[in-house]
Design a protein around this motif. Structure first.
Motif, PDB file in Angstrom:
ATOM      1  N   ASN A 101       0.919  -1.299  -0.146  1.00 19.48           N
ATOM      2  CA  ASN A 101      -0.263   0.085  -0.079  1.00 19.48           C
ATOM      3  C   ASN A 101       1.008   1.015   0.119  1.00 19.48           C
ATOM      4  OD1 ASN A 101      -2.496  -1.050  -0.285  1.00 19.48           O
ATOM      5  ND2 ASN A 101      -2.862  -0.994   2.004  1.00 19.48           N
ATOM      6  N   THR A 102       2.055   1.682   0.509  1.00 19.34           N
ATOM      7  CA  THR A 102       2.766   2.329   1.380  1.00 19.34           C
ATOM      8  C   THR A 102       3.677   2.351  -0.335  1.00 19.34           C
ATOM      9  OG1 THR A 102       4.279   1.475   2.134  1.00 19.34           O
ATOM     10  CG2 THR A 102       2.759   2.355   3.548  1.00 19.34           C
ATOM     11  N   HIS A 223      -3.942  11.113  -6.192  1.00 24.00           N
ATOM     12  CA  HIS A 223      -4.992  10.482  -6.528  1.00 24.00           C
ATOM     13  C   HIS A 223      -4.566   8.986  -5.750  1.00 24.00           C
ATOM     14  CE1 HIS A 223      -7.147  11.876  -9.810  1.00 24.00           C
ATOM     15  NE2 HIS A 223      -7.999  11.068  -9.344  1.00 24.00           N
ATOM     16  N   ASP A 224      -3.161   8.610  -6.010  1.00 26.24           N
ATOM     17  CA  ASP A 224      -2.872   7.288  -5.369  1.00 26.24           C
ATOM     18  C   ASP A 224      -2.739   7.526  -4.301  1.00 26.24           C
ATOM     19  OD1 ASP A 224      -2.102   6.055  -7.789  1.00 26.24           O
ATOM     20  OD2 ASP A 224      -0.472   6.649  -7.424  1.00 26.24           O
ATOM     21  N   LEU A 225      -2.662   8.525  -3.141  1.00 24.76           N
ATOM     22  CA  LEU A 225      -2.245   8.748  -1.287  1.00 24.76           C
ATOM     23  C   LEU A 225      -4.460   9.004  -1.664  1.00 24.76           C
ATOM     24  CD1 LEU A 225      -2.040  10.229   0.986  1.00 24.76           C
ATOM     25  CD2 LEU A 225      -2.223  12.828  -0.412  1.00 24.76           C
ATOM     26  N   ALA A 226      -4.655   9.476  -2.325  1.00 27.39           N
ATOM     27  CA  ALA A 226      -6.865   8.865  -1.439  1.00 27.39           C
ATOM     28  C   ALA A 226      -7.181   7.802  -2.226  1.00 27.39           C
ATOM     29  CB  ALA A 226      -7.425  10.044  -3.117  1.00 27.39           C
ATOM     30  N   ARG A 231      -8.930   2.682   0.404  1.00 30.22           N
ATOM     31  CA  ARG A 231      -8.740   1.586   0.720  1.00 30.22           C
ATOM     32  C   ARG A 231      -9.092   0.862   2.156  1.00 30.22           C
ATOM     33  NH1 ARG A 231      -7.132  -2.108  -2.862  1.00 30.22           N
ATOM     34  NH2 ARG A 231      -5.932  -3.360  -1.773  1.00 30.22           N
ATOM     35  N   ILE A 232      -8.421   2.182   3.203  1.00 28.14           N
ATOM     36  CA  ILE A 232      -8.576   1.425   4.697  1.00 28.14           C
ATOM     37  C   ILE A 232      -9.989   1.456   4.864  1.00 28.14           C
ATOM     38  CG2 ILE A 232      -7.990   2.339   6.652  1.00 28.14           C
ATOM     39  CD1 ILE A 232      -5.165   3.814   5.007  1.00 28.14           C
ATOM     40  N   VAL A 233     -10.356   2.709   4.492  1.00 27.90           N
ATOM     41  CA  VAL A 233     -11.499   3.092   5.066  1.00 27.90           C
ATOM     42  C   VAL A 233     -12.596   2.401   4.255  1.00 27.90           C
ATOM     43  CG1 VAL A 233     -13.758   4.865   5.012  1.00 27.90           C
ATOM     44  CG2 VAL A 233     -11.530   5.172   5.068  1.00 27.90           C
ATOM     45  N   ASP A 234     -12.518   1.743   2.824  1.00 25.51           N
ATOM     46  CA  ASP A 234     -13.517   1.535   2.395  1.00 25.51           C
ATOM     47  C   ASP A 234     -13.629  -0.540   2.716  1.00 25.51           C
ATOM     48  OD1 ASP A 234     -14.747   3.174   1.597  1.00 25.51           O
ATOM     49  OD2 ASP A 234     -14.047   2.824  -0.726  1.00 25.51           O
ATOM     50  N   PHE A 235     -12.445  -1.324   3.474  1.00 26.97           N
ATOM     51  CA  PHE A 235     -12.038  -2.291   3.701  1.00 26.97           C
ATOM     52  C   PHE A 235     -12.564  -2.494   5.207  1.00 26.97           C
ATOM     53  CE2 PHE A 235      -8.906  -2.554   0.379  1.00 26.97           C
ATOM     54  CZ  PHE A 235      -9.938  -4.242  -0.634  1.00 26.97           C
ATOM     55  N   LYS A 236     -12.843  -1.341   5.411  1.00 22.88           N
ATOM     56  CA  LYS A 236     -13.624  -1.495   7.289  1.00 22.88           C
ATOM     57  C   LYS A 236     -14.534  -2.462   7.766  1.00 22.88           C
ATOM     58  CE  LYS A 236     -13.304   0.284  11.337  1.00 22.88           C
ATOM     59  NZ  LYS A 236     -14.415  -0.913  12.315  1.00 22.88           N
ATOM     60  N   SER A 237     -15.224  -2.648   5.929  1.00 23.38           N
ATOM     61  CA  SER A 237     -16.812  -2.978   6.233  1.00 23.38           C
ATOM     62  C   SER A 237     -16.951  -3.781   4.427  1.00 23.38           C
ATOM     63  CB  SER A 237     -18.113  -2.443   6.172  1.00 23.38           C
ATOM     64  OG  SER A 237     -19.259  -3.368   5.574  1.00 23.38           O
TER      65      SER A 237
END
Length: 420
Positions: A101-102, A223-226, A231-237
């Motif tokens: 990811n980084t 775009h890559d930062l966003a 991805r971090i937020v969306d993978f919560k659920s």
């Protein structure tokens, strides 16, 4: 576009820590405290200004893959009789995903394997069995900070707590920590540094202890930062695993349609990616519920918009992005949340983000429904506009832009919007 990357990461760390607390039980402020320890230790070792900027950023991002790993483990359990990953497999997988990811982000110095190896012990007993001589110094320093903050309450400023920390590092020299890192920390970390870790002081320390710069980022880099944050937020659920990216993409398309400048369009994409970061503060028992929410659960879910506001208020140089992101549940009739803003108080950009968010939510599949078609979604949006909730002119423009997007049918708008 000029961006102060560390400013953004310090802001979103509140959400990252909330997810880490839910999964691992770490206390709020965990990643900032690791950043502070890393800066103090890194200076003692002689890291350059650019290396210090990067190690602070990597400290915030050290466990960025936890939400993604959690979804992977859910799938793993399905095919392995409910058996979870072993602790070693957990270390390997979340470090591997986090390292990948980084790589999306442009940093100032070489940070290869920093996230990958941040759980390695000096004696080679870590998940990848790397001894300290084969582990990047920045990974070693972050490991030190992580272990200290995990084992001690750094908000406890008593002398005996300070002494215990120093003794812990000393005793584990050559086992957990290399001699170089151990001596650097013990030689420079004084009792006065304990004050740095308080909630009142940590932000000031991070801002003042190293140089901060706003660097020019290309559209792709923004775009890559966003994308990483989304991805971090969306993978919560897994029920909303593409929502933030969908909102970000459609927000940028509409920004271009409205002839926003290139930089403003990119900033709008970033705001779309950030709009639901407050969901990192919502417990999975509600966020992942495979059925409609109760009234009490819905009230808890609504708090995510306020949490987005609180998380992003740290973006001192990006108030526009803060407002576009955190006002996405406000309504023109003043009946939205969290602040009940009215038509006169909402900018076009804020109204547009609200409409894009609703459009994305309605057209997405959920456990209890398939995605609505474009035509059905627009009809619902028009009804909301008639009721004074959203901007009818913006609905017409969304219709014009997205009318060729065809998704499948199903009811019911109320329950979908309750979850988004």
């Amino acid at each position: 576009m000029k961006i102060n990357l560390n400013e953004i990461l310090y802001a979103v760390s509140l959400g990252l820590d909330a997810a880490e607390y839910e999964y691992l039980g770490v206390s709020p402020g965990h990643s900032k405290r690791i950043a502070a320890i890393s800066i103090i230790t890194g200076k003692a070792i002689g890291l350059s200004d650019n290396e210090l900027i990067d190690i602070a950023a990597y400290s915030i991002l050290h466990d960025n893959a936890l939400t993604e790993f959690n979804q992977e483990e859910i799938e793993y359990k399905k095919y392995n009789g409910g058996r979870a990953y072993s602790s070693t497999d957990f270390m390997i997988r979340h470090c591997t995903i986090g390292e990948i990811n980084t790589k999306l982000l442009p940093f100032r110095t070489n940070n290869r394997d920093v996230i990958l190896l941040h759980h390695e012990n000096a004696d080679g007993s870590g998940p990848f069995h790397r001894i300290s001589q084969r582990t990047p110094i920045k990974a070693q320093i972050i490991h030190l900070g992580d272990m200290i903050d995990t084992h001690f309450n750094l908000l406890d400023q008593r002398q005996e707590n300070y002494d215990a920390i120093i003794d812990y590092v000393r005793v584990n020299t050559g086992i957990l920590f290399s001699l170089e890192v151990s001596e650097a920390f013990r030689g420079t970390f004084k009792k006065k540094h304990m004050k740095v870790f308080s909630f009142d002081n940590i932000d000031g320390f991070l801002r003042s202890s190293i140089k901060h710069h706003s660097d020019e980022y290309t559209p792709k880099e923004v775009h890559d930062l966003a994308t990483l944050i989304a991805r971090i937020v969306d993978f919560k659920s897994h029920y909303t695993c593409k929502h933030s990216l969908g909102v970000a993409t459609k927000a940028e398309i509409m920004a271009i349609h409205y002839n926003f400048s290139q930089e403003k369009s990119i900033r709008y994409y970033l705001a779309g990616a950030l709009h639901d970061i407050g969901k990192l503060m919502i417990h999975n028992s509600i966020l992942k519920k495979p059925a409609k929410l109760t009234d009490e659960e819905y009230l808890v879910m609504k708090n995510h918009a306020y949490y987005t506001h609180e998380i992003l208020k740290g973006l001192k140089s990006m108030k526009d992005i803060h407002d576009w992101a955190s006002h996405h549940h406000e309504k023109m009739n003043g009946k939205g949340y969290p602040f009940g803003l009215s038509e006169k108080e909402l900018t076009q950009e804020e109204r547009l983000m609200t409409c894009v968010d609703i459009y994305q939510a309605l057209t997405e599949e959920r456990p209890y429904k398939k995605g609505f078609s474009h035509q059905q979604t627009i009809q619902m949006l028009k009804e909301m506009a008639v009721n004074g909730e959203i901007d009818g002119e913006i609905v017409d423009e969304i219709n014009a832009v997205f009318r060729f997007y065809q998704l499948s049918d199903q009811p019911s708008v109320t329950e979908i919007l309750r979850a988004d």
